[in-house]
Enzyme design. Structure first.
Site, short mmCIF file in Angstrom:
data_model
loop_
_atom_site.label_atom_id
_atom_site.label_comp_id
_atom_site.label_asym_id
_atom_site.label_seq_id
_atom_site.Cartn_x
_atom_site.Cartn_y
_atom_site.Cartn_z
N SER A 137 0.82 -1.21 0.00
CA SER A 137 0.00 0.00 0.00
C SER A 137 0.86 1.26 0.00
O SER A 137 2.02 1.24 0.41
CB SER A 137 -0.91 0.02 1.23
OG SER A 137 -1.66 -1.17 1.31
N1 SAH Z 1 -0.51 -5.21 4.02
C1 SAH Z 1 0.27 -5.46 2.82
C2 SAH Z 1 -0.48 -5.12 1.55
C3 SAH Z 1 -1.43 -6.18 1.25
S1 SAH Z 1 -2.11 -6.34 -0.35
C4 SAH Z 1 1.60 -4.78 2.85
O1 SAH Z 1 1.89 -4.06 3.82
O2 SAH Z 1 2.37 -4.98 1.92
C5 SAH Z 1 -3.38 -7.48 0.12
C6 SAH Z 1 -2.90 -8.86 0.38
O3 SAH Z 1 -4.01 -9.61 0.85
C7 SAH Z 1 -2.39 -9.57 -0.85
O4 SAH Z 1 -1.08 -10.00 -0.64
C8 SAH Z 1 -3.35 -10.76 -1.01
O5 SAH Z 1 -2.71 -11.94 -1.48
C9 SAH Z 1 -3.87 -10.93 0.40
N2 SAH Z 1 -5.15 -11.60 0.53
C10 SAH Z 1 -6.23 -11.56 -0.29
N3 SAH Z 1 -7.23 -12.30 0.20
C11 SAH Z 1 -6.78 -12.84 1.37
C12 SAH Z 1 -7.35 -13.72 2.36
N4 SAH Z 1 -8.60 -14.19 2.24
N5 SAH Z 1 -6.60 -14.05 3.42
C13 SAH Z 1 -5.33 -13.59 3.56
N6 SAH Z 1 -4.74 -12.77 2.66
C14 SAH Z 1 -5.46 -12.40 1.59
#
Ligand code: SAH
Length: 216
Positions: free
Chosen positions: A66
């Site tokens: 993000s």
């Molecule tokens: N917080 C992260 C950004 C995350 S992007 C950072 O600091 O870099 C969102 C993430 O959520 C992605 O990597 C995606 O694979 C994950 N995601 C999507 N659905 C999910 C689920 N049901 N459970 C766990 N992770 C999930």
């Protein structure tokens, strides 16, 4: 590595001043955490020179780290304290987990994509965050074994707030979650559970997160 880190320190100070304080984030613990976490260690090699830019960046598997301001805003909204135990759903790069880990006692974080979970775990370990536990799996149902949590930060967007996450929030706890359809019109919601267990939702700014997917 220590020398590398120095070259990024100035960029990080400017990132906090221009992108984060300037937009109104005030919590000193959050600003300090954003000044300390080496964001460049959580981005892929190809994105290194953009590590401190005012933008999300690709991290592989179609996912993104993000924008720094959004990480700071979400962290401030849940009002983290030193004694807190936090849950993050959507580890991604591990950066948001590291920011939380600078402030709270322990962070439990779940990532659906195994390759990302592994990479985040390695980056967190190399950066010295020993108060973060990474799990590869579906975070839709939270992490009941470690519940309840003082803080829940969801960094992928569901179309409604999963009830399991509300249930795993402690009385007095807060959750921040982007809610809405994929890539269009999501709103950042702050969900607070009172001491008596009643739940209140406040809608903050509009955001764009990758979707919260369901496990295979
Ligand atoms: N917080 C992260 C950004 C995350 S992007 C950072 O600091 O870099 C969102 C993430 O959520 C992605 O990597 C995606 O694979 C994950 N995601 C999507 N659905 C999910 C689920 N049901 N459970 C766990 N992770 C999930």
């Amino acid at each position: 590595m220590a020398q590398d880190d120095d070259t990024y320190a100035q960029a990080r100070i400017e990132m906090v001043r221009e992108q984060i304080e300037h937009r109104g984030v005030r919590d000193p613990a959050v600003l300090d955490a954003m000044r300390r976490v080496p964001r460049h260690r959580f981005v892929p090699e190809a994105e290194l020179r953009h590590a401190y830019r005012d933008t999300p960046l690709p991290i592989g598997a179609g996912q993104t780290i993000s924008q720094p301001y959004i990480v700071a805003l979400m962290t401030e909204l849940v009002r983290p304290k030193a004694s807190d135990r936090a849950l993050e759903v959507g580890t991604g790069s591990g950066y948001q987990a590291a920011v939380l880990a600078e402030i709270v006692a322990h962070v439990y974080t779940i990532e659906l994509e195994p390759t990302l979970a592994q990479r985040a775990q390695a980056a967190l370990q190399e950066a010295g965050y020993d108060n973060v536990t990474v799990r590869s799996g579906d975070g839709y149902a939270g992490w009941p074994e470690h519940a309840p949590f003082d803080i829940i930060v969801v960094t992928a967007a569901p179309d409604h707030v999963p009830q399991a996450l509300i249930d795993q929030l402690k009385p007095g706890g807060s959750m921040v979650v982007p809610v809405g359809p994929t890539y269009a019109g999501q709103e950042l919601q702050l969900i607070e559970k009172d001491a008596d267990g009643s739940v209140h939702t406040h809608v903050h700014t509009s955001v764009r997160f990758v979707p919260l997917r369901r496990g295979r």
